[in-house]
Design a protein around this motif. Sequence first.
Motif, mmCIF file in Angstrom:
data_model
loop_
_atom_site.group_PDB
_atom_site.id
_atom_site.type_symbol
_atom_site.label_atom_id
_atom_site.label_comp_id
_atom_site.label_asym_id
_atom_site.label_seq_id
_atom_site.Cartn_x
_atom_site.Cartn_y
_atom_site.Cartn_z
ATOM 1 N N LEU A 1 9.836 -7.123 2.024
ATOM 2 C CA LEU A 1 8.469 -6.902 1.703
ATOM 3 C C LEU A 1 8.287 -7.177 0.294
ATOM 4 O O LEU A 1 7.301 -7.272 -0.401
ATOM 5 C CB LEU A 1 8.264 -5.237 1.862
ATOM 6 N N CYS B 1 3.178 1.348 -4.362
ATOM 7 C CA CYS B 1 2.515 1.595 -3.314
ATOM 8 C C CYS B 1 3.066 2.824 -2.322
ATOM 9 O O CYS B 1 4.303 2.861 -2.240
ATOM 10 C CB CYS B 1 2.834 0.357 -2.299
ATOM 11 N N VAL C 1 -2.026 2.943 3.485
ATOM 12 C CA VAL C 1 -1.381 2.248 2.469
ATOM 13 C C VAL C 1 -2.207 2.340 1.197
ATOM 14 O O VAL C 1 -3.193 1.752 1.139
ATOM 15 C CB VAL C 1 -1.082 0.709 2.781
ATOM 16 N N VAL D 1 -2.116 1.864 -2.989
ATOM 17 C CA VAL D 1 -1.651 1.083 -4.184
ATOM 18 C C VAL D 1 -2.235 1.705 -5.403
ATOM 19 O O VAL D 1 -3.742 1.720 -5.579
ATOM 20 C CB VAL D 1 -1.937 -0.471 -4.001
ATOM 21 N N GLU E 1 3.357 -5.358 5.478
ATOM 22 C CA GLU E 1 3.300 -6.637 4.825
ATOM 23 C C GLU E 1 1.949 -7.088 4.698
ATOM 24 O O GLU E 1 1.378 -7.792 3.572
ATOM 25 C CB GLU E 1 4.252 -7.479 5.603
ATOM 26 N N SER F 1 -0.929 -5.482 4.468
ATOM 27 C CA SER F 1 -1.452 -4.631 3.375
ATOM 28 C C SER F 1 -1.029 -5.116 2.194
ATOM 29 O O SER F 1 -2.157 -5.305 1.050
ATOM 30 C CB SER F 1 -1.332 -3.208 3.630
ATOM 31 N N LEU F 2 -0.052 -5.527 1.813
ATOM 32 C CA LEU F 2 0.455 -6.014 0.347
ATOM 33 C C LEU F 2 -0.312 -7.347 0.078
ATOM 34 O O LEU F 2 -0.564 -7.545 -1.112
ATOM 35 C CB LEU F 2 2.017 -5.956 0.475
ATOM 36 N N TYR G 1 -3.798 -6.849 -0.540
ATOM 37 C CA TYR G 1 -3.818 -6.370 -2.013
ATOM 38 C C TYR G 1 -3.531 -7.418 -3.039
ATOM 39 O O TYR G 1 -4.283 -7.352 -4.102
ATOM 40 C CB TYR G 1 -2.944 -5.128 -2.306
ATOM 41 N N GLY G 2 -2.651 -8.214 -2.854
ATOM 42 C CA GLY G 2 -2.202 -9.227 -3.760
ATOM 43 C C GLY G 2 -3.260 -10.335 -3.881
ATOM 44 O O GLY G 2 -3.597 -10.886 -4.948
ATOM 45 N N VAL H 1 3.043 -4.972 -7.252
ATOM 46 C CA VAL H 1 3.270 -3.630 -6.980
ATOM 47 C C VAL H 1 4.868 -3.701 -7.372
ATOM 48 O O VAL H 1 5.699 -4.763 -6.716
ATOM 49 C CB VAL H 1 3.372 -3.584 -5.266
ATOM 50 N N ILE I 1 7.718 0.660 -3.515
ATOM 51 C CA ILE I 1 7.334 1.193 -2.343
ATOM 52 C C ILE I 1 7.634 2.507 -1.993
ATOM 53 O O ILE I 1 8.973 2.709 -1.990
ATOM 54 C CB ILE I 1 7.186 0.306 -1.070
#
Length: 651
Positions: A268, A535, A546, A548, A613, A615-616, A619-620, A628, A631
């Motif tokens: 991740l 996160c 999720v 952040v 994955e 969600s990240l 966010y990115g 992040v 986690i």
Amino acid sequence: QQYQAKLDEGRQLAEAHRYDAAISALRGVAAVSDPRFEKWAQLALNEIERVRLAREQNLADAAASLARAEKAIESFSYETAVSELQSIPVPLRTADATALLARASSAREEILKLGGEIRAALERKETDHLLPKLERLVALRPDHKQAMGIAEQLRDNLVKLAKRDLVAHRYRAALDQLEYIPSFVRSAEVETLTETASELSALLDGVKNAALADRATLALAERLAKLASTSEEAAQLKSQFAERARARPTDPRLGAPNFSPVPRRTPLGPPVDWLAHPLATEAADPLVNSNLRERPGQFLVALGLALQGLDAAAIAVDLTPDDRSGMLKMLPGLTLGRKPVLAAWGIDLSETGIKAIKLEREGKSAPPRIAACEFIPHQRPLLTPGIDLERSEYMAESLQIFVSRAGDLKAARIVAALPGHRVLGRFFEVPPLPAKKIDDAIAYEARHQLPIALDELCWTSQILDPVPGRAADEQPRQIMVVAARQAHVRDRLATFKAAGIGLDALTSDCLALHNAAASELFADPGREESREAVCLVDLGADGGNVVVSTPGSVWFRTFGQGGESLTSLLVKQFNLTHEQAEQVKREPAKSRRYGQLREACRPLLVQIYSEIERSLASYGKAVADRPVRQIYLTGGAAQTHGLVRQLRFGK
């Protein structure tokens, strides 16, 4: 001469079994009306009748041959089938007959080829890859006694090798030998050995490659040592695991010490840990602390709600409808000399029960401490199939129990949460504007970004990472809009009101989690790491959140896979009750077959991994300048066996 030629042509076509064409040619002669050629007309009529009789007879013979060929194939007699089908004249072969002939011919040729290859391999004593060929040969000819005999000999050899590997505790090697045995020669002994090797291999892998030295995996290590009583490796693993499990994690906030080294970069990206024990807020007495530790990571939402009640939240959002009128509505910031709040309850009403925390402090500037915590499970989990009509009754019963335990609720502010899937969150940027125009800009964006009309929503907004002073008007502002349907908000307020609980605020559980994280992880804003994003993945029964977080901003997303998804899967796949599935999920050593349990859980763990994955990645794209760094797993379903390993190692 022309008529005679037509008669000859008709006879030739009939002999070639082209009966329709023959009759068509003969009809041209039979239709002649000139009396001088009556002889040829009569000959044509006689020939037409003969052709018709021949056609009927040959079609009947072809149908009989096809039927005999089908029976021959059913008895795997491909030679007979080919002979019967080839006896049918080509013009009379139907599509079914043609397809059957191709199938029978192919099977006959494959049998001959396989027989030759098997004989050659036996002559060279190269038997390692014979079983698939024998399996195919027996599938084509189940009555092939020689092939069955050879396959049984090879099976017995593999069984001997597997037993030798089991005695030497090479479980994976034994399983590979046994799994190579095809189904047509598998015996009861093979199945028993396969179950044993599979279970021991799964237990060894589950313990040897465990991420955490927790109680659930320690029980697996004890089970492995019991089943493999002569294995030195199993005994050593049990001893190592017991020693690690007794040790405390390097960070006391974590749920269990690590067993395998934590990779610096996980699939991740950031490292993954289990955030179980908040430390920034001190517990008032040992009993409260004990209650918190019995349910690691399950009170963070309640803690964040209570922090908002004490006016100590990083982001305070209230979704309750503004029903004020008159002068009060014109003065939204009016406090009428209200005293500082010194006590607050945060109530997390979920699908499994109530988790509530009461925070107190001695003065406005004094640090809060946990004065009480309550865990009240519903009589039955609200996600259990078939209890939709009783949901409100179970909620009301749990709330009444809470009221009886909590004491005087009027002396404290009370904040509750809506579940994440009931709340919409939108994050966007507005260009540099004077402060007086910000509200109109936010309302404009909210109308376009929210999929529901604003008059059907309870919604509010927050400026993230605010810049103080007039400099704020000269740069873009990061905005968060949080909204929920009015019907859902009023329904939640009514549920609490019916139990005699008046809520002072209603927020999102995602924001409550952020507030708990801000209190726990960003206590020292001056530290460099405190400016980086963390996160939190909060896994409950009905799904996951999720979140952040940074000290001044938040981003969140929800997904539907949660603990109940796995429970339902285990109920169906292993014919368990709901209670049994819940126990096996957290205590896999009590499952009948650990290997089968792990394989059943793997697809859902992969789904959760994929949702995190995704969600990240989202966010990115939204926030590129604050990656992040860590986690943390929280929530009741974070204890699902194998989840931390899946997120750390991708398997």
